[in-house]
Design an enzyme around this catalytic site. Structure first.
Site, mmCIF file in Angstrom:
data_model
loop_
_atom_site.group_PDB
_atom_site.id
_atom_site.type_symbol
_atom_site.label_atom_id
_atom_site.label_comp_id
_atom_site.label_asym_id
_atom_site.label_seq_id
_atom_site.Cartn_x
_atom_site.Cartn_y
_atom_site.Cartn_z
ATOM 1 N N TYR A 130 0.827 -1.204 0.000
ATOM 2 C CA TYR A 130 0.000 0.000 0.000
ATOM 3 C C TYR A 130 0.862 1.255 0.000
ATOM 4 O O TYR A 130 0.418 2.330 0.352
ATOM 5 C CB TYR A 130 -0.993 0.004 1.170
ATOM 6 C CG TYR A 130 -2.141 -0.958 0.955
ATOM 7 C CD1 TYR A 130 -1.917 -2.319 0.847
ATOM 8 C CD2 TYR A 130 -3.451 -0.506 0.830
ATOM 9 C CE1 TYR A 130 -2.942 -3.202 0.631
ATOM 10 C CE2 TYR A 130 -4.494 -1.397 0.609
ATOM 11 C CZ TYR A 130 -4.229 -2.745 0.521
ATOM 12 O OH TYR A 130 -5.254 -3.616 0.299
ATOM 13 N N GLN A 131 2.133 1.038 -0.374
ATOM 14 C CA GLN A 131 2.993 2.155 -0.743
ATOM 15 C C GLN A 131 3.251 3.162 0.390
ATOM 16 O O GLN A 131 3.628 4.285 0.134
ATOM 17 C CB GLN A 131 2.409 2.873 -1.972
ATOM 18 C CG GLN A 131 2.197 1.892 -3.131
ATOM 19 C CD GLN A 131 1.366 2.476 -4.252
ATOM 20 O OE1 GLN A 131 0.236 2.086 -4.463
ATOM 21 N NE2 GLN A 131 1.932 3.432 -4.961
ATOM 22 N N GLU B 26 -15.660 -1.659 -2.547
ATOM 23 C CA GLU B 26 -14.935 -1.610 -3.826
ATOM 24 C C GLU B 26 -15.332 -2.717 -4.787
ATOM 25 O O GLU B 26 -14.820 -2.781 -5.901
ATOM 26 C CB GLU B 26 -13.429 -1.642 -3.565
ATOM 27 C CG GLU B 26 -12.955 -0.340 -2.923
ATOM 28 C CD GLU B 26 -11.468 -0.347 -2.590
ATOM 29 O OE1 GLU B 26 -10.916 -1.447 -2.430
ATOM 30 O OE2 GLU B 26 -10.895 0.746 -2.489
ATOM 31 N N GLN C 125 -17.652 -4.272 1.933
ATOM 32 C CA GLN C 125 -17.841 -3.622 3.229
ATOM 33 C C GLN C 125 -19.076 -2.746 3.082
ATOM 34 O O GLN C 125 -19.457 -2.390 1.970
ATOM 35 C CB GLN C 125 -16.619 -2.816 3.619
ATOM 36 C CG GLN C 125 -16.300 -1.665 2.669
ATOM 37 C CD GLN C 125 -14.925 -1.080 2.958
ATOM 38 O OE1 GLN C 125 -13.943 -1.467 2.370
ATOM 39 N NE2 GLN C 125 -14.883 -0.141 3.872
#
Lengths: 998, 998
Positions: free
Chosen positions: B552-553, B700, B816
């Site tokens: 996640y950078q 998502e 979610q």
């Protein structure tokens, strides 16, 4: 190259097209009996080809009678003959007679009768053949009978042809003599002894092969079929992998049904199918599709239990062994098969879907074997049909009659009754025994046939089909029509069929002189566009695969309006009107779709069947890599279908001037579409413009795009049309407007809203430096690559390239060019520089994954004067089905079948592209740009009730307005205006080379 | 169950925590020398645990001196001693001393000093330990010295505890006597002869194990680790398949760096990683990520060439063989390893990332072996780092010093200098030879170590890291800090570290009494939320995986605002403010993103690194079924990030009252986000409303949706905030407004536009019959199925479930719950019926593919009073990392690492959910709803500068406002209002059962 249009065939009547010998015999016999003269059949043989006078003299022998008595006998004989002729009917045409006549006609030859008989017109009428002929020279035409040449010379004169351009077909020695005397090519039918002095000789009419007299103009299309004489497709390479495609290509049909180009002995494995319109049924819950009905043309031959059939799964590449032909002009499928073993030397057959009686299919088989051979012939109704999605039939009931078989069934979902009947007639063989077997939906009659003395068994077989949507009692009707058809006889059915086709071609045909290949290719496309169209009805669509199979659900797409209809609009507008009324009739379906998706008005179905409800399922393709269905948004995002329909109405009215249609049907469509569009648009405060969000343009590889330029511009036109129409009605037809206010609730407020949206609809400007118009917002940001490069990324050749995860989706590679399509639909929108820049830009990036792609490029290229490119694109775009090089199962979904839109597009490329036709409000532009090898491009246009014929040549353009036209037509030829009065012809010299350079 | 909070440990100082013997010896020696008295080290041994007076008497032996001289000597000895003590420093704490003290503290025990020495405070200060202790009883406190119990009793009194609740740790016989006399538990350090009469005896301070005195409260979490004492995670099952997850779970860190819970002898294969903030680099063109820097804690032991190491790839399930512990309270990783062969009996080590000196990591290893054993110890810097995407380092230069090793490098893309230094100190063993090897980015020092007489070799190793973003000369700084650290000594580093942690826990800790498991789980989550936060800076984000790895950078998502920050906002708002200033500093990146995508204002990056430019690539996941990258639209459609930031600012100001922040930093964010939103919305003429089109909500699995309810409602709040703020500035701070008008061009027209949009923004009403709120337009039309049913459709367990072709995409199954999330973010928006109906509806359809899912359900369930469900959801949602049962490589992309958002969410579930806290504009609601086994839930809240402590029990709620608070706090407890003045405590009786039934 032979130009067959410079040739004619002159037919003797008696003995060639029909056999009146029996009727003459009966008349002579009656006369002889009355006069007490000796006479019998043997004596009658002496009278062949002999005039009535000479016959009576022979009959009298040495008996002497006075002139009055002689004359009286002459008269009585004729009366007796005429009386017996009353019993003559269509069934009395000789086998092959009509086929021979129309074979000449499809070669472009004129056909005439040259008969000594003064009764020729009467006989022709009884046979139902009169309409086929361009001229009739009979005993009344000249003084001197055959062997004098006068009769044939008279026929040639009627046809305005020189004698040496004429071929005479004769069964009599004197007839051959006359032909030779006239300086014509003589073709004799009969034994050598009788007609051996003719230039060519055949045993029977059915054996006459014009190709052996006048060589065909043939050329092979790449590795594909041979194209012949501008009207014939010959496939001489049988490849099991191409069974589907060739069967599709050789389709016969009539807008009511389509019968695939398979062979009588094949079954569902070989995609045999008779697809019938208006039979939508959803058998397995997947989607509605048309039914393939049981095959009533099923027929097999066996010898000692050994089937005589083209093995569907073996490769054959030898024209002598197997040849399959499609006669484009008359929609006939031919097969010639020379089995390598067994007693049958040759099996020759043909079949056609009657254009005259749309519920009828007729088939003739000729089996050549040794007299006395015993063959087992099985024919009947094969109900084991090829069906894409489930079994559409329930309650399948057989009916066995002495003379006919029938099968009646209900469709699975809707319970629509469908009935198929079949009748067979055999000649030239003796049936020793027969039985009927009924097995697993096959209802078959098996016969033990002994080949007759002629060594040729001729089997005529007809099949009829009716559904409950056609008539109240489909079974009764099927049987009745089948029985009547077999009684009328194959020749008669063929003749009527041919006449119906002639009437269509009269309007639709586009002639290319100097390029037989292009000519055949073009006609092949026109043919398929014709047979895909439900000409007989105003409640049916043109299927995207026509009636060539069940694929695309027998339903209309935008293809109908944008690709199929322009040909009809410009040639037979009544048919275009029918199809547009279909859109009117399905408005409720479009309304339901709009409502379901949260819009107002009419959102036309992407896939539209009988009700206009959306037939396109959410999941269309299957991802071949995962086996998962793909959610494509053809059904809810591809909104351009609605404005496309309005734009087509707009074009229809411009071409036809049929304002009644608009007021009566069109207005409701136009207003409901505008209403839909107004409910679809979004206003973006950020730029003060209305936008079209989440679209799928014609280029289906890019879903979910905004402001697709094609959709936007079609929307603009549709809104403008609604605004204009509303304004017009306000001013000119307040009553109709009030009616619409009441029925569909249209209002001045809506009118104002349309004006507001139209006034601020987003505009996509060409890029200021490159002139390129961005296909949709953000397109330029996509990876810029080529179709070839993408091909290397495929993991499976059957992958779908588009949304959501196909190789093209995130690149600039497109399936078909939306921007170039826009140039086609709205040619006046952009200047040449922009059109050319975009043409070049998008062409490199187009994968042509749609058959609609290349024709549009071709059309635009032709208009740009880039004629060579246009020609290549035209040929390539018009041969997708001919070359059969496409995969009918990409993405796991069967999408085989004829690309009818490409077929319709071919007309557009030819007439609107090469012909440069553009119908404006008060004139027609004709700016031909011909490939250099084309000597002439000729076509007809129906302009506001006038019939305009255009002959475009390299150095001149000849324009003729039919005398029946209601008024003059103003034509702008390369910018120069000419007004032509009805009956007049105007020829404008042009310098095409200069025009092309412009 | 032992409640350790009822216990204390009283430490003797000399001989337990430090050894002053040497300093005393030196002083006595100087005195003896000056007085001519015989004295040596052997004589000095007699003085252990003997008071100064008695020592002097012993020293004098039979020499007699007068009282003045005696007193003078006493004084001089003390002066000499104190002078020598000046040389005492942190390095003089005994090994294990600090560890022992903080071990008691983390068990919740009080700690005190009970030292006879009057110099105890001075010594504690020199050692740097003073702050650790709750009480100090020294020679000044009481009259009677040990063995009298007085000193220890005095300590107990200071701690307000009974003597029997105290444990005394003593090294002297008299001290043990005193402890026994006081009725306390005596723990002796030293030989049996000296302290054998104590209740417990250990050889050295380092050996003291409190667990053997007061049993731990331990429970195993399902099949996972043992949770102990509310603060410890013990993993005793080593599974190679879980190397990644356990290393993640046992992370130590401090917001500047994170060091994974691996073992010193492991390498990159075992995901050893030290992830350092603010080191973004794009090595391979894929994306920017933080660097894992070379590992300066690398250390191996060998015997005769045989490595002594936990084999990373063998399963071990035996706590006696291998135990790995995470000390949550102080962020320490422990390992105890008993090799099955070789001379080393035990290898015990621990390490931590210093919370006091954020560039520092310290490690201590203790090796237990036979005296005289020869071991090879290798330590140094392992530059073979584990890197997800390419090699981030270039110009890697080693530096070898006698006392230190260092490695300096530049990052590949940006050329950022990074330096790592390492220093080692060895005690208890003799180094016979050493050499340095430099090999393939490994810079190692190899030593031949002979185990000393004690049989324990202690190796302290420190590692430091600096980048060019921290200091100008990273190499110099790294070396200097490492050298200073090793000089200060491990105990000192640990003490400072512990004090820093204590200060954080003082604010952040949430105490659950009666449920050790829940307590430990919760603290584990708080811990990870703390160490993920760059508390030291205001230009860095909280990474979605914190600093637990490169996944996640290292970048911020909406998680930061919605999940991580609420804890900080409510407890240490300065830290929340820092992180929000990061959003201010990255406004330009958000502006660039907006502009690039055609919007105005600030469209915050979905993945935000140092510049705020979008780090999220177009193609994120890989379709495991095809190997194709998937185009997810996290980066351009998930717009809620921008309004989320504004909503968090809104909440921050409501909780803190920090209006300066809004005027200074917030306004620019708020206005730029409003501007963005105004450029993003579309107005639909069809319904007269503004819509949000083409969104990706938090769920998502469903991309490309319209009017996602969460996004819409967050947008509504953000616009309202902008409108209110603009209006406020107009009225109250025209100067600031003018400044903003000039700098960012905000205008009254924009203000009007925001009002217009806000006024007509679409509203999504609950379904009139079911009360269900449709997550987005059309959601209800999707296939209604369950996560379990979808699981059966998977072809590969690693498949991504969402867009574009995952199994959930076309169903109602969600990752979610956006609607339930909305209840969390905007609890006042809907009534209980609607919340409950939606909770039930969506829960069945939620796959919990995001770790953010269950906590939100838990929070809402708790607020609904459905406490058992809430508890289950809380435990399940808070143990995703503890149970390590997730796949770190779904879809082929490494997404391992700590789920920091879930960690932050755990605080919310506990305090906002079970605690029922809701900070309103002028009061705080506290409506606790406790699981029945919880005796007490205690936490602190920072409300507008006031510190409110809440003790919620089953029958009462105790509220205390800290005396330092600037004013009273009004609290609404289950609807009843109480206003508490600073320094006051208010106790409200409640009947939770009744409240739950409401």
């Amino acid at each position: 190259m032979t130009d067959h249009r410079q040739h004619a065939v002159i037919f003797d009547l008696d003995g060639v097209l029909t056999d009146t010998a029996e009727f003459h015999y009966l008349a002579w016999q009656q006369l002889a009996d009355a006069e007490g003269l000796p006479f019998d059949r043997e004596a009658n043989e002496q009278l062949r080809g002999v005039s009535r006078r000479d016959s009576l003299l022979l009959l009298l022998g040495d008996r002497e009678v006075d002139q009055d008595h002689f004359d009286d006998m002459m008269e009585r004989k004729n009366e007796l003959y005429l009386t017996s002729l009353e019993r003559m009917g269509p069934q009395d045409a000789l086998p092959g007679a009509v086929a021979l006549v129309i074979d000449a006609k499809r070669r472009g030859m004129k056909v005439a009768i040259g008969s000594s008989s003064k009764n020729a017109p009467f006989v022709l009428d009884r046979l139902g053949l009169t309409g086929l002929f361009d001229a009739i020279a009979d005993g009344n035409s000249v003084q001197d009978a055959k062997p004098a040449p006068d009769l044939f010379l008279a026929a040639a004169q009627m046809l305005d042809l020189a004698p040496d351009a004429c071929i005479v077909i004769e069964d009599a020695e004197s007839g051959v003599d006359a032909a030779l005397a006239a300086g014509m090519t003589a073709v004799g039918i009969g034994p050598k002894a009788r007609v051996g002095h003719a230039h060519h000789r055949f045993l029977t009419t059915a054996d006459v092969d014009l190709a052996r007299i006048l060589p065909c103009d043939e050329a092979r299309l790449e590795q594909g079929p041979v194209l012949s004489d501008g009207w014939v497709v010959v496939d001489d390479h049988h490849d099991p992998g191409q069974i589907v495609n060739v069967a599709t290509s050789h389709l016969t049909g009539n807008g009511y049904l389509g019968y695939r180009g398979t062979l009588p002995e094949w079954g569902r494995d070989a995609t045999v199918g008779c697809t019938v319109s208006d039979t939508w049924d959803n058998a397995d819950g997947k989607w509605s599709e048309l039914c393939n009905v049981p095959n009533g043309l099923f027929a097999t031959w066996e010898h000692l239990g050994q089937p005589i059939a083209v093995p569907a799964h073996e490769v054959t590449s030898d024209r002598d062994l197997l040849e399959r032909r499609l006669d484009i002009r008359y929609g006939r499928q031919h097969r010639r098969y020379a089995p390598s073993q067994g007693p049958i030397r040759q099996l020759v057959d043909e079949r056609f879907a009657s254009m005259d009686e749309r519920h009828l299919l007729a088939q003739r088989q000729r089996v050549f074997a040794a007299p006395g051979d015993r063959l087992t012939f099985t024919s009947g109704i094969d109900g084991q049909v090829w069906s894409l999605n489930g079994d559409h039939f329930a309650f399948v009931e057989p009916q066995i009659h002495d003379d006919a078989l029938a099968m009646r069934m209900n469709t699975t979902e809707r319970g629509l009754p469908i009935a198929v009947a079949q009748v067979v007639r055999i000649r030239g063989g003796q049936v020793h025994a027969e039985r009927v077997i009924e097995d697993e939906r096959q209802l078959l009659r098996v016969m033990d046939v002994e080949v007759g003395d002629d060594g040729v068994v001729i089997v005529d077989q007809v099949m009829t089909v009716y559904s409950g949507n056609d008539v109240e009692y489909p079974l009764r009707e099927s049987l009745a029509v089948a029985r009547a058809a077999i009684d009328d006889g194959y020749e008669s059915l063929l003749a009527r069929h041919a006449l119906a086709w002639d009437a269509l071609w009269e309007r639709v045909d586009v002639q290319i002189t100097g390029d037989q290949l292009a000519q055949t290719v073009l006609r092949y496309n026109l043919y398929h566009n014709i047979i895909a169209t439900p000409m007989h009805a105003d409640h049916l669509p043109i299927g995207a695969r026509g009636l060539s199979c069940q694929a695309y659900q027998g339903a209309a797409f935008w293809d109908q309006e944008v690709f199929n209809l322009p040909m009809w609009v410009h040639t037979v507008p009544e048919i275009a009107r029918n199809v547009m009324i279909y859109r009117y009739r399905t408005l409720d379906g479009a309304r339901r779709k709009a409502e379901r998706l949260g819009y107002a008005g009419a959102f036309y179905a992407w896939i539209s069947g009988d009700t206009g409800d959306e037939l396109c399922p959410d999941f269309f393709f299957v991802d071949v890599l995962t086996g998962r269905p793909i959610r494509n948004h053809f059904n809810d995002w591809q909104i351009h279908i609605s404005p496309d329909i309005v734009c087509t109405i707009d074009g229809y009215v411009r071409v036809t001037g049929d304002h009644d249609f608009v007021a009566g049907h069109g207005a409701e469509i136009v207003f409901e579409v505008a209403r839909f569009l107004a409910s679809f648009v979004y206003y973006r405060p950020a730029d003060g413009l209305y936008h079209l969000i989440r679209l799928l343009g014609p280029d289906e590889y890019h879903e979910n795009v905004d402001d697709n330029v094609f959709t936007v511009e079609q929307t603009r036109v549709a809104l403008a049309e609604a605004i204009t129409l509303y304004g017009d009605l306000q001013g000119n037809d307040e009553n109709r407007l009030n009616e619409l206010r009441e029925t569909i609730g249209v209002s001045d407020e809506e009118y104002e809203a349309w004006k507001e949206i139209h006034g601020s609809l987003v505009t996509i400007e060409p890029h200021p430096e490159t002139n390129i118009i961005e296909q949709f917002v953000g397109y330029f940001d996509h990876e810029d690559t080529t179709p070839d490069a993408l091909k290397t990324r495929l993991q499976d050749p059957n992958e779908y390239w588009g949304w959501p995860n196909g190789v093209a989706h995130h690149t600039q590679v497109i399936k078909q060019p939306d921007v170039v399509q826009l140039f086609v639909n709205q040619p006046e929108l952009f200047g040449r520089d922009i059109i050319e820049a975009n043409f070049d830009y998008y062409l490199q990036r187009t994968q042509h994954g749609s058959s609609l792609s290349r024709p549009m490029y071709g059309l635009v290229a032709a208009r740009l004067g880039r004629v060579r490119e246009a020609y290549d694109l035209f040929i390539k775009g018009s041969t997708v089905d001919l070359l059969a090089d496409h995969n009918p199962m990409p993405g796991g979904t069967f999408i085989g079948g004829i690309h009818t839109a490409a077929c319709g597009a071919a007309w557009q490329v030819a007439v609107l592209g090469f012909g440069g036709v553009h119908v404006r409000d008060d004139h027609v532009e004709v700016d031909p740009r011909l490939p250099e090898q084309w000597e002439e491009l000729a076509f007809g246009l129906s302009i506001r009730g006038c019939w305009l014929r255009v002959h475009a040549r390299q150095d001149e353009i000849e324009l003729a307005v039919d005398a029946s036209s209601p008024g003059p037509v103003t034509v702008l030829v390369h910018g120069r205006s000419t007004t032509i009065e009805p009956g007049d012809t105007a020829t404008t010299p042009v310098d095409l080379a200069t025009e092309l350079a412009r």
